[in-house]
Design a protein around this motif. Structure first.
Motif, mmCIF file in Angstrom:
data_model
loop_
_atom_site.group_PDB
_atom_site.id
_atom_site.type_symbol
_atom_site.label_atom_id
_atom_site.label_comp_id
_atom_site.label_asym_id
_atom_site.label_seq_id
_atom_site.Cartn_x
_atom_site.Cartn_y
_atom_site.Cartn_z
ATOM 1 N N VAL A 1 -25.534 -32.295 -24.430
ATOM 2 C CA VAL A 1 -26.764 -32.209 -23.651
ATOM 3 C C VAL A 1 -26.394 -32.269 -22.176
ATOM 4 C CG1 VAL A 1 -28.979 -33.302 -23.128
ATOM 5 C CG2 VAL A 1 -28.097 -33.310 -25.470
ATOM 6 N N LEU A 2 -26.927 -31.314 -21.412
ATOM 7 C CA LEU A 2 -26.666 -31.231 -19.982
ATOM 8 C C LEU A 2 -27.963 -31.430 -19.212
ATOM 9 C CD1 LEU A 2 -24.505 -28.000 -20.154
ATOM 10 C CD2 LEU A 2 -23.679 -30.343 -20.001
ATOM 11 N N ARG A 3 -27.865 -31.592 -17.922
ATOM 12 C CA ARG A 3 -29.051 -31.724 -17.085
ATOM 13 C C ARG A 3 -29.941 -30.488 -17.190
ATOM 14 N NH1 ARG A 3 -28.391 -34.065 -11.302
ATOM 15 N NH2 ARG A 3 -27.942 -35.738 -12.714
ATOM 16 N N ALA B 1 -16.635 -27.777 -27.964
ATOM 17 C CA ALA B 1 -16.656 -27.461 -26.536
ATOM 18 C C ALA B 1 -17.138 -28.681 -25.760
ATOM 19 C CB ALA B 1 -17.565 -26.271 -26.257
ATOM 20 N N VAL B 2 -16.611 -28.837 -24.550
ATOM 21 C CA VAL B 2 -17.017 -29.915 -23.647
ATOM 22 C C VAL B 2 -17.195 -29.317 -22.252
ATOM 23 C CG1 VAL B 2 -15.897 -31.772 -24.937
ATOM 24 C CG2 VAL B 2 -14.635 -30.571 -23.152
ATOM 25 N N THR B 3 -17.930 -30.022 -21.410
ATOM 26 C CA THR B 3 -18.131 -29.552 -20.047
ATOM 27 C C THR B 3 -18.322 -30.727 -19.106
ATOM 28 O OG1 THR B 3 -19.433 -28.108 -18.626
ATOM 29 C CG2 THR B 3 -20.634 -29.306 -20.330
ATOM 30 N N ASP B 4 -17.999 -30.477 -17.839
ATOM 31 C CA ASP B 4 -18.304 -31.442 -16.785
ATOM 32 C C ASP B 4 -19.444 -30.923 -15.912
ATOM 33 O OD1 ASP B 4 -17.151 -29.424 -15.307
ATOM 34 O OD2 ASP B 4 -15.589 -30.678 -14.426
ATOM 35 N N VAL C 1 -16.223 -25.339 -18.590
ATOM 36 C CA VAL C 1 -16.400 -25.496 -20.030
ATOM 37 C C VAL C 1 -15.050 -25.247 -20.670
ATOM 38 C CG1 VAL C 1 -17.512 -24.612 -22.115
ATOM 39 C CG2 VAL C 1 -18.794 -24.713 -19.972
ATOM 40 N N ALA C 2 -14.606 -26.173 -21.511
ATOM 41 C CA ALA C 2 -13.356 -26.010 -22.253
ATOM 42 C C ALA C 2 -13.686 -26.072 -23.737
ATOM 43 C CB ALA C 2 -12.360 -27.100 -21.888
ATOM 44 N N ARG D 1 -15.817 -20.921 -16.274
ATOM 45 C CA ARG D 1 -16.505 -21.556 -15.151
ATOM 46 C C ARG D 1 -17.989 -21.295 -15.371
ATOM 47 N NH1 ARG D 1 -15.912 -23.873 -10.355
ATOM 48 N NH2 ARG D 1 -17.450 -23.455 -8.749
ATOM 49 N N MET D 2 -18.769 -22.358 -15.475
ATOM 50 C CA MET D 2 -20.195 -22.226 -15.736
ATOM 51 C C MET D 2 -20.962 -22.271 -14.424
ATOM 52 S SD MET D 2 -22.598 -24.310 -18.395
ATOM 53 C CE MET D 2 -22.282 -25.887 -17.641
#
Length: 114
Positions: free
Chosen positions: A36-38, A73-76, A80-81, A92-93
């Motif tokens: 879940v992302l912003r 998958a994970v993201t900061d 995204v990796a 790159r998102m």
């Protein structure tokens, strides 16, 4: 909060009152992980990474052919990796106007099975 099932269902809950707010079939199966992302939700499917808004509408699809089946998958929020059958895939998102947009594939790290 979010969960996925091996049969392809995405479920979202309001974390304040724990009420189910969305239950949506995303395909016949193959969902591997959810974040879940912003701006929305990132779901790793076996053949791509989906970017969805909170209504479950696909707003982007990250693909890199030749990487093999995606496991998770994970993201900061910017990168995204994803672990795939033939390596680690990185995108790159981009975000714009408070929503996610399709990212650009950056590199596939050929590591063998991850």
């Amino acid at each position: 909060m979010a969960t996925i099932t091996s049969t392809g269902i995405l479920a979202l809950w309001d974390k304040n009152n724990l009420q189910l707010v969305l239950k949506k079939q995303l395909g016949g199966g193959g969902l591997q992980s959810v974040v879940v992302l912003r701006e929305g939700v990132l779901v790793a499917a076996s053949d791509c990474v989906l970017l969805l808004d909170y209504e479950g509408v696909v707003v982007g699809r990250l693909q890199q052919y030749g990487c093999g089946a995606i496991q998770c998958a994970v993201t900061d929020g910017t990168w995204v990796a994803a672990a795939a059958a033939r390596g680690v895939v990185v995108w790159r998102m981009e975000t714009g106007g408070g929503r996610m947009e399709t990212g650009d594939w950056v590199i596939t790290l050929k590591t063998g099975y991850t």
